[in-house]
Design a protein around this motif. Structure first.
Motif, PDB file in Angstrom:
ATOM      1  N   HIS A 168      34.646  34.035  33.025  1.00 48.10           N
ATOM      2  CA  HIS A 168      34.428  34.951  34.149  1.00 48.10           C
ATOM      3  C   HIS A 168      35.483  34.710  35.216  1.00 48.10           C
ATOM      4  O   HIS A 168      35.219  34.097  36.257  1.00 48.10           O
TER       5      HIS A 168
ATOM      6  N   GLN B 288      37.608  35.227  38.372  1.00 50.49           N
ATOM      7  CA  GLN B 288      37.154  35.821  39.627  1.00 50.49           C
ATOM      8  C   GLN B 288      38.221  36.676  40.292  1.00 50.49           C
ATOM      9  O   GLN B 288      37.917  37.674  40.929  1.00 50.49           O
TER      10      GLN B 288
ATOM     11  N   GLU C 191      30.984  39.274  37.348  1.00 53.17           N
ATOM     12  CA  GLU C 191      29.811  38.660  36.728  1.00 53.17           C
ATOM     13  C   GLU C 191      29.799  38.825  35.204  1.00 53.17           C
ATOM     14  O   GLU C 191      29.330  37.939  34.497  1.00 53.17           O
ATOM     15  N   THR C 192      30.253  39.951  34.718  1.00 58.58           N
ATOM     16  CA  THR C 192      30.169  40.218  33.269  1.00 58.58           C
ATOM     17  C   THR C 192      31.527  40.713  32.786  1.00 58.58           C
ATOM     18  O   THR C 192      31.666  41.841  32.311  1.00 58.58           O
TER      19      THR C 192
ATOM     20  N   ARG D  28      30.856  45.456  37.139  1.00 55.05           N
ATOM     21  CA  ARG D  28      30.714  44.092  37.653  1.00 55.05           C
ATOM     22  C   ARG D  28      31.657  43.163  36.910  1.00 55.05           C
ATOM     23  O   ARG D  28      31.245  42.371  36.054  1.00 55.05           O
TER      24      ARG D  28
END
Lengths: 131, 330
Positions: free
Chosen positions: A47, A49, B97-98, B94
């Motif tokens: 994930h 960011q 998050e995913t 998203r």
């Protein structure tokens, strides 16, 4: 040859349109989060960011994620659907019930005949559609 | 006939035949900007001149309508189609998050975008789907009109003219199911205030049991019920009592207390309404409710109304039957 006039293109476009229209209506199983086990595992571990990292990783992430989605749709979910499909079939036909011996004898052959298609139908529904 | 032309003829005829059934611009030329310009600025006002110049303005008008339908209107709706496509396929992503799920969906979203865009574009061209800007403008106009009405009604209430305020609000009320109920609460509450001040208690029944159910959760409405319950008017009291009993355990007042009030009310009609609503409350944890039984026995013995005496006696018999399992359980 003009692409727009290509029969292959037109048929492909029509099929894609049909599939993309029908899939949500039929409730594709992988539309539900709990039916995307492999992808969920990857989400938990990968994930990035920052936008830069997300873009940089995209050439690898897209094919890997697409593969994980295919694994979920065509391998994981079908395997996991075997048990509920058998449960449905068992509850419908094979669960012990109070009945007369003659009735039980008469129903035996139809139940044997109907068990495989019922199992397959339930397995398909459980594998590929939301439930 | 040329083979290519003959292949196109049937679909073209079918499309032209279907146009009147849809909201296509060609069936409403007056709503297009080009055609409107021609009508407002080029067509003479003199009726004789209009008829004389028809051979000129019919082709001009047709060209203007076609320009609107095939060029102007499609160009105007492109932004709405893009907005629809974005809302349907590209909203609420998203990535943080995913990331992997969104990556897997990306090729599908990309493939679906031209399909959705095309379908939505064709739909908006063929059917009378109002532009987002028109919908927003219409909603704002409605809100402004409502605000003006409410200000006028409040002024009438302050002048001591609740009947006029109520008439103004009710006659101009346009229910709008597309808007959230909460947005229309203030208007409905003002109707209640006017109805309360004017003694028109039937308006409460009309609005509080209808689609404006969210207004009944407001503190102002609950305070109005308390006012109604203490009113000298039996109709006003019946509105409050009936509401509390019908709401059951979710009501502000205990339905059993309210039934007790109803059965001891000075109005025969309210006592009758209490008797009509009593069935679900006859039993408490499997046993006859003692407070209600006392009220029922008193009414059966000595109520001024023959109907109420007979009704109370019948309810007591039903209660006895149910207690001994001889009759249906409610």
């Amino acid at each position: 040859m003009n692409l727009i006039h290509s029969r292959t293109f037109i048929r492909g476009f029509a099929l894609l349109a049909l599939a993309l229209t029908l899939a949500p209506l039929h409730g594709c199983a992988v539309f539900q989060k709990e039916n995307r086990r492999s992808l969920n595992g990857l989400d938990a571990r990968i994930h990035p960011q920052s936008a830069g990292a997300q873009i940089a990783l995209a050439p690898v992430a897209i094919p890997v994620a697409s593969g994980a989605l295919a694994v979920d749709a065509f391998a994981v979910n079908p395997v996991l659907a075997v048990e509920p499909a058998w449960e449905d079939t068992y509850n419908l036909y094979w669960k012990p019930r109070e009945m007369e011996p003659l009735t039980r004898a008469m129903l035996f052959v139809p139940i044997v005949v109907l068990t495989p298609p019922t199992f397959v139908g339930s397995w398909l529904l459980n594998s590929f559609f939301m439930h | 006939m040329c083979p290519r032309l003959s292949r196109l003829l049937l679909p073209t005829l079918a499309l032209l035949g279907a146009l009147p059934l849809s909201g296509c611009m060609l069936t409403r030329p007056q709503s297009g900007p080009t055609f409107s310009f021609v009508e407002e600025h080029l067509v003479p006002e003199n009726r004789t001149a209009q008829y004389l110049l028809l051979p000129v303005f019919i082709p001009i008008g047709t060209a203007a309508a076609l320009t609107d339908a095939l060029v102007v209107h499609p160009a105007m709706i492109v932004d709405d189609v893009a907005s629809d496509t974005h809302d349907a396929l590209w909203d609420n992503l998203r990535w943080d998050e995913t990331y992997m799920t969104e990556s897997a969906a990306l090729p599908w979203r990309t493939a679906a975008t031209p399909v959705f865009f095309t379908g939505d574009f064709v739909g908006r061209v063929l059917f009378e789907i109002p532009r987002d800007a028109e919908t927003i403008a219409a909603t704002e106009d409605r809100r402004e009109a409502e605000a003006r009405l409410m200000a006028e009604a409040r002024a009438l209430l302050d002048e001591g003219k609740p009947g006029e305020a109520l008439a103004l609000l009710v006659q101009n009320h346009e229910p709008d199911w597309s808007r959230p109920q909460e947005e229309q609460q203030d208007y409905v509450l003002l109707i209640f205030r006017a109805a309360l001040a004017a003694g028109r208690y039937e308006r409460f029944e009309e609005y509080m049991r209808g689609p404006y159910y969210t207004v009944t959760a407001t503190p102002e409405f609950k305070a109005m019920l308390e006012t109604l319950a203490k009113s000298e008017s039996p109709l006003a009291r019946s509105v409050a009592f009936g509401w509390w009993v019908d709401q059951g355990k979710t009501a502000e007042r205990d339905p059993l207390d309210v039934l007790h009030l109803m059965l001891n009310d000075e109005s025969e009609a309210i006592r009758a309404q209490g008797l009509a609503r009593i069935q679900p409350w006859l039993f408490q944890e499997g046993a006859p409710n003692p407070d209600l039984s006392v009220d029922l026995e008193r009414i059966a013995e000595s109520d001024a109304s023959v109907f109420n005496r007979e009704k109370a006696a019948a309810v007591l018999r039903q209660q006895a039957d149910q207690a001994s399992n001889r009759g249906p359980k409610f």
